[in-house]
Scaffold this motif. Sequence first.
Motif, short mmCIF file in Angstrom:
data_model
loop_
_atom_site.label_atom_id
_atom_site.label_comp_id
_atom_site.label_asym_id
_atom_site.label_seq_id
_atom_site.Cartn_x
_atom_site.Cartn_y
_atom_site.Cartn_z
N GLY A 155 63.83 44.03 26.21
CA GLY A 155 62.44 44.14 25.94
C GLY A 155 62.06 45.16 25.11
N LYS A 156 60.64 45.39 24.73
CA LYS A 156 60.03 46.36 23.80
C LYS A 156 60.60 47.54 23.97
CE LYS A 156 55.94 44.64 24.44
NZ LYS A 156 56.57 43.29 24.93
N THR A 157 60.58 48.11 25.30
CA THR A 157 61.14 49.63 25.53
C THR A 157 62.56 49.57 25.76
OG1 THR A 157 60.46 49.55 27.91
CG2 THR A 157 58.71 50.33 26.54
N GLY A 158 63.00 48.75 26.66
CA GLY A 158 64.34 48.65 27.33
C GLY A 158 65.12 48.69 26.25
N ARG A 159 64.95 47.80 25.12
CA ARG A 159 65.89 47.67 23.82
C ARG A 159 66.00 49.04 23.14
NH1 ARG A 159 64.12 46.61 18.89
NH2 ARG A 159 62.04 45.83 19.28
N ARG A 160 64.74 49.67 23.06
CA ARG A 160 65.13 51.03 22.45
C ARG A 160 65.76 52.23 23.28
NH1 ARG A 160 60.42 48.56 20.29
NH2 ARG A 160 60.26 49.13 18.26
N VAL A 161 65.56 52.12 24.76
CA VAL A 161 66.33 52.84 25.46
C VAL A 161 68.10 52.50 25.18
CG1 VAL A 161 67.00 53.44 27.92
CG2 VAL A 161 64.38 52.98 27.09
N ASP A 172 58.64 53.66 20.92
CA ASP A 172 59.91 54.76 20.55
C ASP A 172 59.60 56.11 21.61
OD1 ASP A 172 61.99 53.49 18.69
OD2 ASP A 172 60.09 53.34 17.41
N ASP A 173 58.35 56.38 21.60
CA ASP A 173 58.16 57.59 22.37
C ASP A 173 58.44 57.02 23.78
OD1 ASP A 173 57.33 59.33 20.46
OD2 ASP A 173 54.96 58.68 20.64
N ILE A 174 58.06 56.08 24.25
CA ILE A 174 58.35 55.67 25.73
C ILE A 174 59.95 56.04 25.91
CG2 ILE A 174 58.25 53.93 27.44
CD1 ILE A 174 55.82 52.67 25.84
N ALA A 175 60.50 55.30 24.90
CA ALA A 175 62.06 55.27 25.31
C ALA A 175 62.80 56.80 24.93
CB ALA A 175 62.60 54.37 23.94
#
Length: 276
Positions: free
Chosen positions: A14-20, A158-161
């Motif tokens: 997802g939007k944050t999971g992928r970035r993590v 990106d900040d959340i990740a």
Amino acid sequence: MKRNDVTLLVGGNGKTGRRVAERLQQRGLPFRIGSRSGEPSFYWEDRETWLPCLKGITQAYVTYYPDVCVPGALDNLQSFFGRAVNAGVRKLVFLSGRGEAEAEQAEELLKSSGADWTILRCSFFSQNFSENFFLDPILAGELALPVGPVGEPFVDADDIADVAVAALTDDRHSGQLYELTGPRLLSFAEAIEEIGLATGRNIRYLTIAPEAYRNELIEAHVPDDVIELLLHLFRTVLDGRNEMTTDGVQRALGVRPRAFEDYVQRTAAGGVWGRG
Ligand SMILES: NC(=O)c1ccc[n+]([C@@H]2O[C@H](COP(=O)([O-])OP(=O)(O)OC[C@H]3O[C@@H](n4cnc5c(N)ncnc54)[C@H](OP(=O)(O)O)[C@@H]3O)[C@@H](O)[C@H]2O)c1
């Protein structure tokens, strides 16, 4: 966290999971994606799928889909946290939402799960304009929502990740609730204006009545439960209660949050909104 500890990323594409996932990969840290398309697959609505995904996992980043306010979400989350701890998970990092009663109840369930925890209580993601339900209307040249001139401090995924990875890899973030927002308030009209300026496209923002929005979604064949979820979210989290910025990104990472304008420039350069 040890170098070979495996992290489960629930919602990891997802939007944050992928970035993590991208960040863990760059650091050579092992992870498993927990989602319908993961291996093995993970379905929130099928608890039988959870345990195989939790096997050998010591920590997890947990995002709930579609939202913690849908029926059954809190029950699922309580059960998932419990099973995770029983399976040997020691640390849970949870993506929460601002101004939602159910999100705060989910946070309490997390705190009493017995695991070390970090809560990321987030405002509206900037990436909703490019990776989610606002993209198609923007491409069509008009975004119409039942939201007036309320200011929202859109936060960059990106900040959340970055905060999620810090929380997963550094125990100093355990027991912390970070309220994550961008650095300034923008109305939806202002956000759309930024995107129009960056792309050179003429994109309008319109405030419409909730019933008109409901009719548009019905015409677009959006399922009833999704329509109710969207109307509920717009009615609650965008009624002015979240109209303030916070220092969560600064407190967690020691840096300023990314600006909405930077997100718009980066995204426009990638071409997703056309012209540029
Ligand atoms: N978007 C925002 O502005 C915002 C702001 C604050 C908080 N939040 C919270 O963030 C969470 C995620 O929302 P999002 O809209 O940003 O979604 P998202 O994380 O971008 O994407 C959904 C993820 O969930 C997976 N998924 C979808 N259906 C699933 C199912 N039935 N069982 C298991 N996994 C499933 C998808 O992968 P597969 O397709 O492979 O299953 C994908 O990895 C929500 O709890 C929301 O409340 C969002």
